[in-house]
Write an enzyme that holds these catalytic residues in place. Structure first.
Site, mmCIF file in Angstrom:
data_model
loop_
_atom_site.group_PDB
_atom_site.id
_atom_site.type_symbol
_atom_site.label_atom_id
_atom_site.label_comp_id
_atom_site.label_asym_id
_atom_site.label_seq_id
_atom_site.Cartn_x
_atom_site.Cartn_y
_atom_site.Cartn_z
ATOM 1 C CB CYS A 135 -2.211 6.452 2.113
ATOM 2 S SG CYS A 135 -3.483 5.524 3.003
ATOM 3 C CD GLU B 264 -1.827 2.307 1.508
ATOM 4 O OE1 GLU B 264 -1.462 3.115 0.619
ATOM 5 O OE2 GLU B 264 -1.955 2.606 2.690
#
Length: 582
Positions: free
Chosen positions: A329, A295
C-alpha cells in the site's frame, strides 16, 4: 538451483470434526477447541440484512492453495461458513469477558510469550510467508517479521502507558475531577489482505488483544495456506499462559465469509484492501452500525529534488518499488525527479533494475519474487500497455515472465510518463518504477497531490526548510524525509491516510486506542452540590444561570462585576425562597 526442503511432512490443515471440535494442525502443533452451542451477539444482524451470498449449495467448501512462484499445489483449507462465523464470534465473546478484566502485566506476559515463539520460529515464518505469497525471504524478513516484532516491542514498552486513564480538565466544574478511560470493545473483526500474510494477521491482532479484546481475523483466500501455522502460534502462546485460545481465531474464506464477519456482531472492523471493497465493508457494517477502520491503499509519490543525495534516493526508490514485488500500500508508485538530476537518476536505476534476479524464492537466491494474485498480472500489463500507447517508454522489463513458471512480471522502468496515463492514476501493485520529470517545488507538490489517494509520501532534499515545506504541503497521512517507508516502522506514529486511502489509524497510541471504547468519567473533587432544586422552575433559577454565564464569559472587569452583583442578589432571593421581582 536446488529445490528447497519442504516446511512440513504434510501441509497445514484445518478440519472440522463432526461439527463439534475445530482441529488445527501445523507440523507437530495441534490444538482442539470445543464449539459451544449457544450463540447471539450484541450487534448480530438479521439474516435478511446480510449481503447477497451464494446459495448454501453453491458455496465452495474448501480453498485450493498454490505457490505463486511455482504454481505447485500446496493443499486445501476449509471455508468458514456464515453460520460458523457467528458461532466463532459467540465463542470469542465468551472468552473475552475474563480477558477484559486481565491486568496489563498478564497481557504483557502473553505478548512476550508470543514474541519469543515468533523469534524461535522466524525462519519457518519467513519461509511460510514466501511460500504463500511468492515474496523473497529477504522481503519476508523485512516486511513481515520485523514490523510484527517491533509492534509487539512497542506494546510491551508503552501499551500500558497509552491505555492508562488520562486526566482531563473539568473546566468550570472546579469541584469535579475528570478523566478518560480506554476500555475494551469486545470482539474485533479483521479482514486481512493477501500481500503480507504473516504481518497482515499479527499487526492488527496484537494491539487489539493487548487492549483487552478478542479477535477474529479472516485471511485472504489467496494466502490461506499459512493460516493454521499462524493460528498455532497464537494457540501455543495463549495456552501456555493459561488463557483461552478462542481469544484469537483465524478463519479462511472469500467474500461471503468476510461479509458474514462484518455483520456477525463484532464490535469493530479493521479492513485493509481496495477502495471498492472498502465501500462494501462500510455498507455491510452500516447495517449494524459497526464502526470500521479502513486502510485502502495508496499511490504514494516520491520526490527527488535537485539537491538530493542520489545514492540514498536511488537505493530508497529501489526498495520502495520492488519490495514484495511492488505489492504494498505504501509502494513508491510515482517518482517525480527534478530535471537537473533526472538523467543521472534514470541511468542509475535502469542499471540496477536490469540486474535484478527474479525467480522462485525457495529455490535459490533472488531479488524479486512473484505476484501473489493471478489477475494482478493482467492488471499490471494493462497499465504498462496503456502508458506505452500514450507515449511512455519502457527502459527495461514491461512484460510477464511466463518462462519462469510462476506468476511473474519483470521488474520494469517506465519514463516519459504523464498524468494522462492510468499507471499514474490507478494503484499498480506490481514491480513497475514510474518516473516523471519535474522542474520546480511548486510543480512537484501540485502533481504529487494530483491523486485520489493520500497514504504516504517521500521527499529527498538536503535543505531542511525545503523539506519542511514539502511535509506541510503534501496531502497524505505520512511524509518521510530522505528515506522510504520508515514511518510504519516507527511504531509510536499513527499510520493511515486521507481520501481514497481510507480513514482511521493503526499503530501508535492512536491505533491502540482505536481498539477501545473511549469513555469519559466525572466524579467529585469536593462534595459540593447545589442547595437548590431546578424544579419546580422559577424565574430566580433561570436568572441564576444567566448571571453565572455573564460572570464567567463576559469580557472586562466592569461587566463581570455587574454580573457578580446580580448573582449575589439572585442567590439571596433563592435562599429566602422569594420570587424575583418582575
Amino acid at each position: 538451483m536446488h529445490r528447497a526442503r519442504p516446511l512440513y511432512h504434510s501441509p497445514p490443515s484445518i478440519s472440522l470434526l463432526g461439527g463439534s471440535a475445530a482441529v488445527l494442525k501445523t507440523g507437530t502443533m495441534t490444538s482442539v477447541t470445543s464449539l459451544p452451542s449457544d450463540g447471539g451477539a450484541a450487534r448480530q444482524a438479521p439474516h435478511d440484512l446480510l449481503p447477497l451470498l451464494p446459495a448454501e449449495g453453491d458455496r465452495p467448501e474448501r480453498i485450493s492453495c498454490h505457490d505463486p512462484a511455482t504454481l505447485e499445489p500446496l493443499g486445501e483449507v476449509p471455508v468458514c461458513s456464515p453460520a460458523e462465523v457467528r458461532e466463532r464470534v459467540s465463542r470469542a465473546r465468551a472468552a473475552q469477558k475474563a480477558w477484559a478484566r486481565s491486568s496489563f502485566r498478564e497481557r504483557r506476559r502473553v505478548l512476550r510469550t508470543l514474541l519469543d515463539l515468533i523469534l524461535s520460529r522466524k525462519d519457518e515464518i519467513c519461509r511460510m510467508a514466501a511460500l504463500d505469497s511468492g515474496k523473497t525471504l529477504l522481503d519476508a524478513a523485512m516486511g513481515e517479521l520485523l514490523p510484527v516484532c517491533e509492534k509487539i516491542r512497542y506494546l510491551l514498552a508503552h501499551g500500558e502507558r497509552d491505555l492508562r486513564p488520562e486526566p482531563r480538565s473539568s473546566g468550570i466544574l472546579i469541584h469535579k475531577k475528570a478523566w478518560v478511560e480506554w476500555q475494551p470493545l469486545g470482539v474485533i473483526g479483521v479482514l486481512c489482505p493477501w500481500n503480507f500474510p504473516f504481518h497482515n494477521v499479527f499487526c492488527p491482532v496484537v494491539p487489539a488483544l493487548f487492549a483487552g479484546n478478542a479477535v477474529i481475523a479472516k485471511t485472504s483466500e489467496w494466502t490461506s495456506y499459512s493460516a493454521s501455522f499462524f493460528q498455532a502460534l497464537f494457540d501455543e502462546a495463549l495456552r501456555s499462559c493459561g488463557q483461552p485460545v478462542d481469544l484469537v481465531q483465524i478463519i479462511c474464506g472469500a467474500g461471503e465469509t468476510g461479509a458474514a464477519l462484518v455483520t456477525s456482531g463484532v464490535d469493530k472492523v479493521f479492513f485493509t484492501g481496495s477502495p471498492d471493497n472498502g465501500r462494501k465493508v462500510m455498507a455491510a457494517a452500516a447495517q449494524t452500525l459497526t464502526p470500521v477502520v479502513l486502510e485502502l491503499g495508496g499511490k504514494d509519490p516520491m520526490i527527488i529534488c535537485d539537491d538530493a543525495d542520489l545514492d540514498q534516493a536511488v537505493a530508497s526508490a529501489m526498495v520502495g518499488v520492488f519490495t514484495a514485488c511492488g505489492q504494498m500500500c505504501v509502494a513508491a508508485e510515482r517518482i517525480y525527479v527534478f530535471d537537473a538530476v533526472y538523467d543521472e537518476f534514470v541511468r542509475r536505476v535502469v542499471a540496477q533494475v536490469s540486474a535484478l534476479r527474479q525467480g522462485p524464492p525457495l529455490r535459490g537466491e533472488y531479488d524479486v519474487g512473484a505476484l501473489t494474485m493471478p489477475r494482478q498480472l493482467d492488471i499490471v500489463q494493462q497499465l504498462v500497455d496503456d502508458a506505452v500507447r500514450k507515449g511512455a517508454r519502457v527502459l527495461c522489463g514491461g512484460m510477464r515472465r511466463d518462462d519462469l513458471g510462476g506468476q511473474y512480471f519483470a521488474p520494469t522502468v517506465l519514463v516519459d510518463v504523464d498524468h494522462s496515463m492510468e499507471v499514474v492514476r490507478r494503484e499498480t501493485f506490481g514491480p513497475v518504477m514510474v518516473i516523471l520529470r519535474v522542474h520546480s517545488d511548486e510543480e512537484a507538490i501540485r502533481l504529487a497531490n494530483d491523486t485520489a489517494y493520500g497514504l504516504g509520501s517521500s521527499v529527498f532534499t538536503r535543505n531542511r526548510q525545503r523539506a519542511a515545506r514539502y511535509a506541510r504541503e503534501l496531502s497524505a497521512g505520512m511524509t518521510v524525509i530522505n528515506d522510504y517507508g520508515v514511518a510504519y516502522l516507527a511504531s509510536a506514529l499513527p499510520f493511515g491516510g486521507v481520501r481514497l486511502s481510507g480513514f482511521g489509524r493503526i499503530n501508535g497510541r492512536e491505533g491502540l486506542r482505536a481498539c477501545c471504547n473511549e469513555k469519559a468519567v466525572v466524579t467529585d473533587r469536593l462534595p459540593i452540590h447545589p442547595v437548590f432544586s431546578m424544579y419546580p422552575a422559577r424565574p430566580a433559577t433561570r436568572q441564576l444561570i444567566l448571571d453565572a454565564t455573564d460572570l464567567i464569559y463576559s469580557s472586562g472587569l466592569r461587566a463581570r462585576a455587574r454580573a457578580a452583583s446580580s448573582l449575589v442578589r439572585t442567590l439571596l432571593h433563592l435562599a429566602r425562597g422569594r420570587q424575583m421581582p418582575s
